[in-house]
Motif scaffolding. Structure first.
Motif, PDB file in Angstrom:
ATOM      1  N   ASP A 147       7.718   3.685  17.600  1.00  0.00           N
ATOM      2  CA  ASP A 147       8.500   2.648  16.933  1.00  0.00           C
ATOM      3  C   ASP A 147       8.890   3.040  15.513  1.00  0.00           C
ATOM      4  N   ARG A 148       8.471   4.192  15.086  1.00  0.00           N
ATOM      5  CA  ARG A 148       8.801   4.654  13.747  1.00  0.00           C
ATOM      6  C   ARG A 148      10.147   5.365  13.747  1.00  0.00           C
ATOM      7  N   MET A 149      10.989   5.040  12.766  1.00  0.00           N
ATOM      8  CA  MET A 149      12.239   5.769  12.589  1.00  0.00           C
ATOM      9  C   MET A 149      11.916   7.079  11.885  1.00  0.00           C
ATOM     10  N   LYS A 150      12.029   8.162  12.622  1.00  0.00           N
ATOM     11  CA  LYS A 150      11.652   9.475  12.103  1.00  0.00           C
ATOM     12  C   LYS A 150      12.814  10.172  11.414  1.00  0.00           C
ATOM     13  N   GLY A 151      14.039   9.879  11.847  1.00  0.00           N
ATOM     14  CA  GLY A 151      15.194  10.558  11.268  1.00  0.00           C
ATOM     15  C   GLY A 151      16.470  10.151  11.967  1.00  0.00           C
ATOM     16  N   VAL A 152      17.499  10.957  11.772  1.00  0.00           N
ATOM     17  CA  VAL A 152      18.813  10.682  12.361  1.00  0.00           C
ATOM     18  C   VAL A 152      19.422  11.969  12.881  1.00  0.00           C
ATOM     19  N   VAL A 153      20.379  11.810  13.782  1.00  0.00           N
ATOM     20  CA  VAL A 153      21.214  12.924  14.227  1.00  0.00           C
ATOM     21  C   VAL A 153      22.514  12.852  13.439  1.00  0.00           C
ATOM     22  N   ALA A 154      22.889  13.946  12.806  1.00  0.00           N
ATOM     23  CA  ALA A 154      24.097  13.961  11.977  1.00  0.00           C
ATOM     24  C   ALA A 154      24.906  15.212  12.244  1.00  0.00           C
ATOM     25  N   GLY A 155      26.223  15.084  12.108  1.00  0.00           N
ATOM     26  CA  GLY A 155      27.091  16.248  12.179  1.00  0.00           C
ATOM     27  C   GLY A 155      27.458  16.694  13.568  1.00  0.00           C
ATOM     28  N   GLU A 156      27.454  15.767  14.527  1.00  0.00           N
ATOM     29  CA  GLU A 156      27.885  16.132  15.877  1.00  0.00           C
ATOM     30  C   GLU A 156      29.411  16.110  15.931  1.00  0.00           C
ATOM     31  N   PHE A 157      30.010  17.186  16.390  1.00  0.00           N
ATOM     32  CA  PHE A 157      31.463  17.309  16.466  1.00  0.00           C
ATOM     33  C   PHE A 157      31.881  17.870  17.827  1.00  0.00           C
ATOM     34  N   GLY A 158      33.133  17.598  18.189  1.00  0.00           N
ATOM     35  CA  GLY A 158      33.761  18.329  19.283  1.00  0.00           C
ATOM     36  C   GLY A 158      33.542  17.790  20.680  1.00  0.00           C
ATOM     37  N   ARG A 159      33.210  16.509  20.807  1.00  0.00           N
ATOM     38  CA  ARG A 159      33.156  15.952  22.154  1.00  0.00           C
ATOM     39  C   ARG A 159      34.565  15.639  22.649  1.00  0.00           C
ATOM     40  N   ASN A 160      34.779  15.765  23.950  1.00  0.00           N
ATOM     41  CA  ASN A 160      36.034  15.378  24.572  1.00  0.00           C
ATOM     42  C   ASN A 160      36.136  13.860  24.622  1.00  0.00           C
ATOM     43  N   SER A 161      37.324  13.382  24.960  1.00  0.00           N
ATOM     44  CA  SER A 161      37.539  11.935  24.986  1.00  0.00           C
ATOM     45  C   SER A 161      36.637  11.227  25.992  1.00  0.00           C
ATOM     46  N   ASP A 162      36.190  11.945  27.035  1.00  0.00           N
ATOM     47  CA  ASP A 162      35.294  11.327  28.015  1.00  0.00           C
ATOM     48  C   ASP A 162      33.827  11.447  27.637  1.00  0.00           C
ATOM     49  N   GLY A 163      33.551  12.007  26.454  1.00  0.00           N
ATOM     50  CA  GLY A 163      32.185  12.118  25.968  1.00  0.00           C
ATOM     51  C   GLY A 163      31.502  13.423  26.271  1.00  0.00           C
ATOM     52  N   THR A 164      32.106  14.259  27.091  1.00  0.00           N
ATOM     53  CA  THR A 164      31.499  15.551  27.418  1.00  0.00           C
ATOM     54  C   THR A 164      31.737  16.546  26.294  1.00  0.00           C
ATOM     55  N   PRO A 165      30.838  17.520  26.112  1.00  0.00           N
ATOM     56  CA  PRO A 165      31.048  18.522  25.063  1.00  0.00           C
ATOM     57  C   PRO A 165      32.309  19.346  25.300  1.00  0.00           C
ATOM     58  N   SER A 224      24.988   9.585  14.055  1.00  0.00           N
ATOM     59  CA  SER A 224      25.349   8.973  15.327  1.00  0.00           C
ATOM     60  C   SER A 224      24.168   8.452  16.125  1.00  0.00           C
ATOM     61  N   GLU A 225      22.959   8.941  15.851  1.00  0.00           N
ATOM     62  CA  GLU A 225      21.797   8.514  16.619  1.00  0.00           C
ATOM     63  C   GLU A 225      20.567   8.427  15.722  1.00  0.00           C
ATOM     64  N   ILE A 226      19.622   7.629  16.186  1.00  0.00           N
ATOM     65  CA  ILE A 226      18.328   7.532  15.523  1.00  0.00           C
ATOM     66  C   ILE A 226      17.329   8.430  16.253  1.00  0.00           C
ATOM     67  N   VAL A 227      16.506   9.112  15.495  1.00  0.00           N
ATOM     68  CA  VAL A 227      15.395   9.869  16.066  1.00  0.00           C
ATOM     69  C   VAL A 227      14.141   9.009  15.919  1.00  0.00           C
ATOM     70  N   TRP A 228      13.570   8.614  17.055  1.00  0.00           N
ATOM     71  CA  TRP A 228      12.386   7.754  17.038  1.00  0.00           C
ATOM     72  C   TRP A 228      11.130   8.560  17.302  1.00  0.00           C
ATOM     73  N   ASP A 229      10.056   8.142  16.686  1.00  0.00           N
ATOM     74  CA  ASP A 229       8.714   8.632  17.003  1.00  0.00           C
ATOM     75  C   ASP A 229       7.897   7.394  17.325  1.00  0.00           C
ATOM     76  N   ILE A 237      32.781  -6.057  21.891  1.00  0.00           N
ATOM     77  CA  ILE A 237      33.221  -4.834  21.210  1.00  0.00           C
ATOM     78  C   ILE A 237      32.078  -4.285  20.370  1.00  0.00           C
ATOM     79  N   VAL A 238      31.815  -3.013  20.513  1.00  0.00           N
ATOM     80  CA  VAL A 238      30.752  -2.350  19.755  1.00  0.00           C
ATOM     81  C   VAL A 238      31.367  -1.267  18.882  1.00  0.00           C
ATOM     82  N   TRP A 239      31.126  -1.356  17.574  1.00  0.00           N
ATOM     83  CA  TRP A 239      31.615  -0.351  16.630  1.00  0.00           C
ATOM     84  C   TRP A 239      30.538   0.716  16.446  1.00  0.00           C
ATOM     85  N   THR A 240      30.913   1.962  16.649  1.00  0.00           N
ATOM     86  CA  THR A 240      30.020   3.088  16.379  1.00  0.00           C
ATOM     87  C   THR A 240      30.752   4.066  15.467  1.00  0.00           C
ATOM     88  N   VAL A 241      30.048   5.085  14.996  1.00  0.00           N
ATOM     89  CA  VAL A 241      30.693   6.028  14.071  1.00  0.00           C
ATOM     90  C   VAL A 241      31.550   7.034  14.832  1.00  0.00           C
TER      91      VAL A 241
END
Length: 548
Positions: A148-166, A141-146, A532-536
């Motif tokens: 301008d270098r792409m250092k990694g990604v954020v993966a496996g985030e679950f369980g947010r409410n419809s308004d985006g709050t945890p 869902s997100e890029i981890v930057w260092d 329209i923006v498509w995200t995962v």
């Protein structure tokens, strides 16, 4: 969001986003080169193959280069092409284009009709046997930057409410860091878009072009089934409304793949690609084949069609773009899987050499050079004029001038010009006032089906309590601009019925039924306001294709 959330981090030599043919090829090649490299593949589908949709007639050149003994290893590549024909359709008839008139590169001799979903499942098994960690159900869902270098990604985030709050069962996911990160998200990947924009990777390339591919699997009368038979068509029902065409591939088990591609540069906002597909199946040639059969699966996916001149720079600090994340489909051949595999192999070799030399997180220019000067570049360059000629001057110009260009390139290895694509597909959409609505026949429930019925055959599911993964830059634009100016084209260009306008007059509102989304990305591409923006969505959600 990541700045405010503490996450655990895992370190790898290489992090790969996407378990398609490109990502899995990269993973396999890395472990072939050095068994001690730590490699992880993150896949947003519920299983490997769940989000894979392709024709597909596979040119085995990529597989040959990666796993030469793939036959002995049991690859699900066992239906060789036995016949190859091309037709231009009229409403009630057809004209066959002689095979001898087609450039040799268009021949499917030596290729195979496959399910790329099943090929990817098999490739994942090969990768895991080599020690690759493959994690399905892990949206990045997100890029981890260092810097301008792409250092990694954020993966496996679950369980947010419809308004985006945890929510009460919120899981923040993990950061996965790599010496190199490989983006193999496929067409219009959400992370790839960010990287291309941040590093201006498309500064020197032509605009990217796209098509919408829709596909059904049918079980047909065994008496009509001819394993390995390949048919392509152009012409009816699209006519002058849009470019595109169809494919009919006979696979094993009395099944055929029936597919339809609509180029997304069409001008008329009343064009309804899904209904063009449904109408196509009523052509006598197709109806006769399908009569007495049954549709067993449906899906849709955007296709990168820009080709050679639209390739962005494929390497950036800390990572690379693989396969369709960059756009490596050979449009006239309707093939990209072989180039995806070759790109994964080339990226793996470049990353391995860099890591071995003690380089970490720099730009793998040697990979970009290989993409452009190696077999991928040669494959794309020789057909580079077909799509832009089709887009700008129509089917006849594409067949004649584009065909002549391919013949010249085949005979001499040279072509005298490179055509430009012109406008983006979103910009190509004209105001509704310039066009007349198109009257599409109602689906009959036998050969043709309404969208929501067909979406059920994509086995799509999204957890409804999560935030919608389809967002609007400006919530007012659909009703204030797109409805009056373009007649609300999102209600037609989406092949899954995600978008609708509810109510009338001052009470009209725009509704997003994200639960229906099959992850084709067409809305992100074709929306004329680019609103329209498509995200995962959260990992595992979306279609669950059985053997697309």
């Amino acid at each position: 969001m990541s700045d405010a959330i503490e996450r655990e981090a895992m370190e790898y030599d290489v992090v790969i986003v996407g378990a398609g043919p490109a990502g899995l090829s990269a993973a396999i090649r890395l472990k072939q080169l050095d068994a001690d490299l730590s490699v992880v593949v993150l896949e947003k589908g519920s299983e490997v193959g769940a989000h894979i949709l392709s024709g597909a007639v596979l040119d085995p050149v990529g597989l040959d280069a990666l796993i030469p003994d793939w036959k002995d290893k049991g690859a699900p590549v066992n239906v060789p092409v036995t016949s190859d024909s091309f037709f231009v359709l009229g409403e009630g008839g057809r004209v066959r284009v002689p095979n001898a008139a087609m450039p040799p590169l268009m021949s499917n001799h030596g290729n195979y009709v496959v399910s790329m979903g099943n090929v990817c499942r098999w490739m994942a098994e090969q990768a895991e046997e080599l020690g690759v960690e493959v994690f399905p159900g892990m949206s990045c869902s997100e890029i981890v930057w260092d810097g301008d270098r792409m250092k990694g990604v954020v993966a496996g985030e679950f369980g947010r409410n419809s308004d985006g709050t945890p929510g009460p069962s919120y899981e923040p996911g993990m950061e996965l860091h790599g010496k190199y990160v490989m983006l193999a998200e496929g067409v219009r990947g959400s992370l790839s878009k960010q990287v291309i924009a941040r590093h201006n990777l498309d500064a020197e390339s032509d605009v990217q072009k796209y098509g919408l591919g829709m596909k059904e699997i049918w079980e047909i009368d065994p008496a009509k089934h001819q394993p390995g038979k390949v048919v392509h068509t152009m012409g009816w029902p699209l006519g002058k409304n849009a470019g595109g065409g169809s494919f009919i591939y006979h696979i094993d088990n009395n099944q055929v793949y029936v597919g339809f591609v609509v180029h997304l540069n069409y001008k008329n906002p009343y064009v309804f690609p899904y209904m063009e597909f449904q109408r196509f199946k009523h052509h006598p040639m197709v109806a006769e084949l399908l009569e007495g059969g049954k549709r067993v699966a449906y899906g849709a996916r955007a296709i990168t069609e820009g080709g050679w001149q639209s390739l962005p720079k494929t390497a950036f600090p800390g990572g690379v773009l693989l396969g369709c994340a960059a756009g490596m489909v050979n449009v006239p051949r309707i093939k990209g899987n072989h180039n995806a595999m070759l790109s994964g192999k080339a990226a793996a070799e470049a990353a391995h050499d860099a890591i071995k030399a003690g380089r970490e997180g720099d730009v793998l220019d040697e990979y970009d050079t290989e993409v452009r000067s190696g077999p991928i570049g040669k494959d794309l360059k020789r057909v580079r004029n077909v799509k832009p000629l089709w887009s700008n001057y129509g089917l006849a110009a594409s067949l004649t001038v584009g065909g002549a260009s391919m013949w010249l390139n085949n005979l001499t290895g040279w072509s005298p010009f490179t055509s430009k694509h012109g406008k983006s597909d979103a910009e190509a959409t004209e105001e509704a006032s310039k066009h007349t609505p198109i009257d599409y026949p109602r689906p009959d429930g036998k050969l043709s089906f309404d969208r929501l019925t067909n979406v059920a055959f994509s086995f799509t599911n999204h957890e409804e309590s999560q935030p919608a993964h389809l967002t609007l830059k400006d919530p007012a634009i659909p009703v204030a601009v797109n409805l009056p100016k373009y007649a609300g084209p999102s209600t037609r260009y989406c092949p899954a019925g995600v978008y609708e306008f509810v109510g009338e007059g001052a009470d009209t509102r725009f509704q997003i039924n994200f639960q229906n989304c099959v992850h084709c990305k067409t809305c992100d591409i074709k929306d004329p306001s680019q609103n329209i923006v498509w995200t995962v969505p959260q990992g595992g959600d979306g279609p669950n294709y059985p053997n697309m």
